[in-house]
Design a protein around this motif. Structure first.
Motif, mmCIF file in Angstrom:
data_model
loop_
_atom_site.group_PDB
_atom_site.id
_atom_site.type_symbol
_atom_site.label_atom_id
_atom_site.label_comp_id
_atom_site.label_asym_id
_atom_site.label_seq_id
_atom_site.Cartn_x
_atom_site.Cartn_y
_atom_site.Cartn_z
ATOM 1 N N LEU A 96 29.520 -42.709 63.332
ATOM 2 C CA LEU A 96 30.917 -43.083 63.083
ATOM 3 C C LEU A 96 31.015 -44.162 62.008
ATOM 4 C CD1 LEU A 96 32.219 -43.224 66.762
ATOM 5 C CD2 LEU A 96 32.919 -41.585 65.017
ATOM 6 N N ARG A 97 30.201 -45.179 62.142
ATOM 7 C CA ARG A 97 30.335 -46.330 61.235
ATOM 8 C C ARG A 97 29.713 -46.076 59.861
ATOM 9 N NH1 ARG A 97 31.695 -51.386 62.832
ATOM 10 N NH2 ARG A 97 30.254 -52.228 61.289
ATOM 11 N N HIS A 98 28.508 -45.502 59.872
ATOM 12 C CA HIS A 98 27.781 -45.410 58.606
ATOM 13 C C HIS A 98 27.987 -44.085 57.880
ATOM 14 C CE1 HIS A 98 25.722 -49.222 59.115
ATOM 15 N NE2 HIS A 98 25.719 -48.927 60.395
ATOM 16 N N ASP A 99 28.079 -42.985 58.618
ATOM 17 C CA ASP A 99 28.197 -41.693 57.943
ATOM 18 C C ASP A 99 29.657 -41.313 57.716
ATOM 19 O OD1 ASP A 99 25.492 -41.779 58.272
ATOM 20 O OD2 ASP A 99 25.446 -40.401 59.969
ATOM 21 N N ALA A 111 36.174 -49.495 61.724
ATOM 22 C CA ALA A 111 37.063 -50.061 62.745
ATOM 23 C C ALA A 111 36.476 -49.853 64.145
ATOM 24 C CB ALA A 111 38.434 -49.396 62.665
ATOM 25 N N VAL A 112 35.484 -48.951 64.258
ATOM 26 C CA VAL A 112 34.855 -48.695 65.556
ATOM 27 C C VAL A 112 33.761 -49.736 65.764
ATOM 28 C CG1 VAL A 112 33.503 -47.047 66.910
ATOM 29 C CG2 VAL A 112 35.311 -46.222 65.387
ATOM 30 N N SER A 113 33.809 -50.442 66.911
ATOM 31 C CA SER A 113 32.809 -51.496 67.114
ATOM 32 C C SER A 113 31.757 -51.136 68.148
ATOM 33 C CB SER A 113 33.494 -52.798 67.529
ATOM 34 O OG SER A 113 34.349 -52.561 68.624
ATOM 35 N N ASP A 114 32.038 -50.184 69.040
ATOM 36 C CA ASP A 114 31.057 -49.911 70.085
ATOM 37 C C ASP A 114 31.273 -48.503 70.640
ATOM 38 O OD1 ASP A 114 28.928 -50.455 71.725
ATOM 39 O OD2 ASP A 114 29.957 -51.924 72.981
ATOM 40 N N HIS A 170 31.163 -38.018 79.017
ATOM 41 C CA HIS A 170 32.359 -38.774 78.659
ATOM 42 C C HIS A 170 31.960 -39.899 77.704
ATOM 43 C CE1 HIS A 170 35.846 -41.528 80.252
ATOM 44 N NE2 HIS A 170 36.076 -41.081 79.022
ATOM 45 N N ALA A 171 32.477 -39.864 76.488
ATOM 46 C CA ALA A 171 32.198 -40.939 75.530
ATOM 47 C C ALA A 171 33.391 -41.881 75.490
ATOM 48 C CB ALA A 171 31.954 -40.370 74.136
ATOM 49 N N ILE A 172 33.111 -43.168 75.514
ATOM 50 C CA ILE A 172 34.175 -44.157 75.394
ATOM 51 C C ILE A 172 33.889 -44.980 74.144
ATOM 52 C CG2 ILE A 172 35.393 -46.026 76.576
ATOM 53 C CD1 ILE A 172 33.555 -44.637 79.033
ATOM 54 N N VAL A 173 34.903 -45.095 73.305
ATOM 55 C CA VAL A 173 34.719 -45.764 72.023
ATOM 56 C C VAL A 173 35.680 -46.941 71.951
ATOM 57 C CG1 VAL A 173 35.054 -45.444 69.543
ATOM 58 C CG2 VAL A 173 33.959 -43.657 70.874
ATOM 59 N N ALA A 174 35.171 -48.091 71.503
ATOM 60 C CA ALA A 174 36.037 -49.260 71.322
ATOM 61 C C ALA A 174 36.314 -49.444 69.835
ATOM 62 C CB ALA A 174 35.359 -50.511 71.876
ATOM 63 N N MET A 175 37.564 -49.727 69.492
ATOM 64 C CA MET A 175 37.902 -49.902 68.073
ATOM 65 C C MET A 175 39.125 -50.788 67.913
ATOM 66 S SD MET A 175 39.738 -46.283 67.066
ATOM 67 C CE MET A 175 40.092 -46.797 65.402
ATOM 68 N N LYS A 176 39.341 -51.184 66.662
ATOM 69 C CA LYS A 176 40.542 -51.931 66.319
ATOM 70 C C LYS A 176 41.340 -51.012 65.403
ATOM 71 C CE LYS A 176 41.660 -56.529 64.758
ATOM 72 N NZ LYS A 176 41.124 -57.783 64.302
ATOM 73 N N PRO A 177 42.315 -50.259 65.955
ATOM 74 C CA PRO A 177 43.025 -49.289 65.105
ATOM 75 C C PRO A 177 43.695 -49.984 63.922
ATOM 76 C CG PRO A 177 43.548 -48.950 67.426
ATOM 77 C CD PRO A 177 42.801 -50.247 67.340
ATOM 78 N N ALA A 178 43.569 -49.380 62.743
ATOM 79 C CA ALA A 178 44.117 -50.002 61.534
ATOM 80 C C ALA A 178 45.491 -49.459 61.192
ATOM 81 C CB ALA A 178 43.162 -49.774 60.364
ATOM 82 N N PRO A 192 48.830 -46.433 62.758
ATOM 83 C CA PRO A 192 49.226 -45.528 63.838
ATOM 84 C C PRO A 192 48.467 -44.198 63.725
ATOM 85 C CG PRO A 192 51.160 -46.483 62.793
ATOM 86 C CD PRO A 192 49.977 -46.873 61.940
ATOM 87 N N GLY A 193 47.947 -43.734 64.813
ATOM 88 C CA GLY A 193 47.209 -42.473 64.784
ATOM 89 C C GLY A 193 45.719 -42.631 64.521
ATOM 90 N N HIS A 194 45.296 -43.849 64.191
ATOM 91 C CA HIS A 194 43.880 -44.071 63.856
ATOM 92 C C HIS A 194 42.976 -43.751 65.051
ATOM 93 C CE1 HIS A 194 40.813 -46.908 61.699
ATOM 94 N NE2 HIS A 194 40.413 -45.662 61.769
ATOM 95 N N ALA A 195 43.401 -44.186 66.250
ATOM 96 C CA ALA A 195 42.552 -43.955 67.435
ATOM 97 C C ALA A 195 42.401 -42.460 67.701
ATOM 98 C CB ALA A 195 43.155 -44.659 68.647
ATOM 99 N N LYS A 196 43.480 -41.715 67.503
ATOM 100 C CA LYS A 196 43.407 -40.259 67.713
ATOM 101 C C LYS A 196 42.459 -39.626 66.688
ATOM 102 C CE LYS A 196 47.621 -38.846 70.050
ATOM 103 N NZ LYS A 196 48.787 -39.684 69.894
ATOM 104 N N LYS A 197 42.533 -40.115 65.457
ATOM 105 C CA LYS A 197 41.645 -39.570 64.417
ATOM 106 C C LYS A 197 40.180 -39.813 64.804
ATOM 107 C CE LYS A 197 39.962 -40.152 59.788
ATOM 108 N NZ LYS A 197 39.579 -41.204 58.873
ATOM 109 N N VAL A 198 39.897 -41.031 65.254
ATOM 110 C CA VAL A 198 38.523 -41.358 65.657
ATOM 111 C C VAL A 198 38.108 -40.494 66.853
ATOM 112 C CG1 VAL A 198 37.117 -43.176 66.731
ATOM 113 C CG2 VAL A 198 38.408 -43.657 64.647
ATOM 114 N N GLY A 199 39.035 -40.308 67.791
ATOM 115 C CA GLY A 199 38.734 -39.456 68.950
ATOM 116 C C GLY A 199 38.333 -38.060 68.518
ATOM 117 N N ARG A 200 39.056 -37.515 67.540
ATOM 118 C CA ARG A 200 38.722 -36.168 67.039
ATOM 119 C C ARG A 200 37.338 -36.155 66.385
ATOM 120 N NH1 ARG A 200 42.936 -32.475 66.604
ATOM 121 N NH2 ARG A 200 45.036 -33.324 66.739
#
Ligand SMILES: Cc1cc2nc3c(=O)[nH]c(=O)nc-3n(C[C@H](O)[C@H](O)[C@H](O)COP(=O)(O)O)c2cc1C
Length: 482
Positions: free
Chosen positions: A321-324, A329-332, A345-353, A355-363
């Motif tokens: 997620l972070r490098h490739d 914005a994803v920290s863990d 079940h994957a759980i991801v922690a992030m600081k959304p930048a 609206p919709g950023h968290a959904k994009k990361v989820g995808r």
């Protein structure tokens, strides 16, 4: 520090109180597996330990299991880091692989048994689901090589001991070990293969990493260890194996030779059905003078298999997620320890930048990994604490608005073939779910007293003579923000 041999790692675990010796003689056809099952089924993760069965009926060789993946503490010890440092260790290793070095003399070849002297039954290979598995199974690293590129792969593929000189290995389409053997058998040549038993701990953990085809796990293991892994040429096949391993089983896959493999207790918690898989003719067994056997405990989760695969694959996911994919914005990232990453079940922690950023990361997580459920939370949630994640789901997730279903993503095979996910009907496709549990509105402050009062209350707690505790990360995150 990391360990250059499995035996050093086992001793270190014992010193830390994370390994138990079992002195009572055990029958490998049922006891080591059944005792390990009790440990995983009955004990909470923090109370589990590696197991060393010193006296094994019918063999001079002790059996170790569960030491790499009793829990997060033994896994972290195997990498030589603190539990909080696991993901960073994987990112560092993937970004800075260290190629192995070849050596001429190897402890794993102190004794060489080849040709007509080969006899698999002298090894204490356990039956892992006593009463249900077809026979003893080798559950360790399988090394193979691509004929055209020369690159070696390491993965773990369960392997049934068929008789004294042959095994049937679960080399299945889609996996790199199978792809490598095809580069030989497809040209009518026998493919070299070897099982590495009780390698340096980092090599075992790298072998279960889901890496791109052609990426050599041994170079990632070298990076995890901070030095090139010494490798030696096998005695009878064209492969290199870790010189410091305890035992090596060498063999060849001959074109067209297959047999039925299974049933075997699957990591997902059900017995896997029987399928046709390649037969391997064993050409040699090499070993240290007084070797230790290591078998990974799998079957009903949680298990050693699910623990090590989830922890390894969470590290790889975070690096992806972070490098490739550039999602800084994803920290863990954390994958629950019950299913080994696959369908988990994957759980991801992030600081959304935005609206919709968290959904994009989820995808992205759903596409880049084999998990079935993805939950995205803010950075103020301890993603390893399920009660904290549940709180985020209850307070920040609006199902009708914050759920994405991704349909038709993996195939459930025909009845009678290997079934991994019983929730999906035969001949249909499985789906994934993404839950965005990040905060989308200003929710105001937490319903806790301000930090200054909470810290002052710690003194009052002591004065009141109440029992000591360590502040959980969940509480620290909340109090810091209160
Ligand atoms: C004890 C154990 C047994 C495993 N058995 C198999 C198996 O039989 N088949 C398989 O495809 N993966 C199995 N796995 C998972 C693979 O080892 C893992 O996905 C690895 O990344 C595969 O390597 P590859 O991606 O290089 O093919 C097993 C893992 C463990 C820990």
């Amino acid at each position: 520090m990391t360990y250059s041999t499995m035996r050093d790692f086992l001793s270190a675990l014992e010193t830390k109180g994370l390994l138990r010796r079992i002195e009572k003689p055990v029958d490998p056809t049922w006891e080591p597996a059944a005792l390990a099952k009790w440990m995983y089924q009955a004990l909470p993760a923090e109370k589990r330990f590696g197991m060393l069965f010193e006296k094994v009926l019918g063999s001079d060789i002790p059996i170790a299991t569960a030491a790499l993946g009793a829990n997060t503490a033994t896994y972290a010890a195997a990498l030589g880091v603190e539990p909080e440092g696991i993901n960073a260790a994987w990112a560092r290793a993937c970004l800075n692989p260290i190629a192995p070095k070849e050596v001429k003399n190897a402890p794993c070849q102190e004794v060489v048994i080849s040709g007509k002297d080969v006899r698999l039954s002298y090894l204490p290979i356990p039956v892992w689901t006593p009463g249900k598995d077809k026979g003893p199974y080798i559950t360790t690293i399988t090394a193979t090589r691509d004929l055209d590129t020369g690159k070696q792969n390491m993965g773990v593929y369960r392997t049934l001991v068929r008789d004294e000189k042959t095994v049937v290995s679960n080399l299945q389409p889609g996996r790199h070990g199978y792809a490598n053997t095809l580069t030989w058998t497809g040209k009518g040549r026998p493919a070299p293969i070897a099982w590495v038993i009780a390698a340096p701990p980092a090599v075992h953990l790298a072998a279960v990493a889901r890496l791109p085809y052609g990426a050599e796990e041994i170079a990632i293991a070298g990076a995890l260890m901070g030095a090139p892994v010494p490798m030696v040429k096998c005695k009878t096949v064209d492969l290199c194996v870790p010189a410091e391993a305890e035992i090596i089983v060498e063999g060849e896959v001959h074109p067209g030779e297959t047999d039925m493999e299974g049933p075997f207790g699957e990591f997902a918690g059900y017995m896997g059905p029987i399928d046709r898989r390649p037969v391997v003719r064993i050409t040699a067994i090499t070993q240290r003078k007084n070797p230790i056997y290591y078998g990974l405990t799998s079957q009903m989760p949680p298990s050693e298999s699910t623990t090590i695969q989830s922890l390894t694959n969470a590290g790889i996911l975070l690096k992806t997620l972070r490098h490739d994919l550039g999602e800084i914005a994803v920290s863990d990232a954390f994958i629950d320890l019950t299913y080994g990453g696959l369908l988990a079940h994957a759980i991801v922690a992030m600081k959304p930048a935005y609206p919709g950023h968290a959904k994009k990361v989820g995808r992205l997580v759903a596409a880049a990994s084999s998990v079935k459920r993805v939950t995205v939370v803010d950075e103020d949630v301890d993603i390893r604490d399920s009660s904290h994640v549940d709180w985020a789901m209850n307070s920040r997730y609006n199902p009708a608005r914050d759920t994405i279903l991704v349909d038709d993503v993996y195939y459930r095979t025909k009845a009678g073939q290997v079934c991994i996910d019983p929730s999906v009907a035969h001949n249909t496709m499985g789906s994934k779910v993404i839950c965005d549990a990040t905060l989308k509105v200003d929710a105001g402050t937490f319903s806790l007293p301000p930090k200054a009062i909470m810290m002052k209350a710690l003194d009052a707690w002591k004065q009141a003579g109440l029992p000591e505790f360590e502040i959980p990360k969940r509480a620290r995150l909340r109090i810091d923000a209160s």
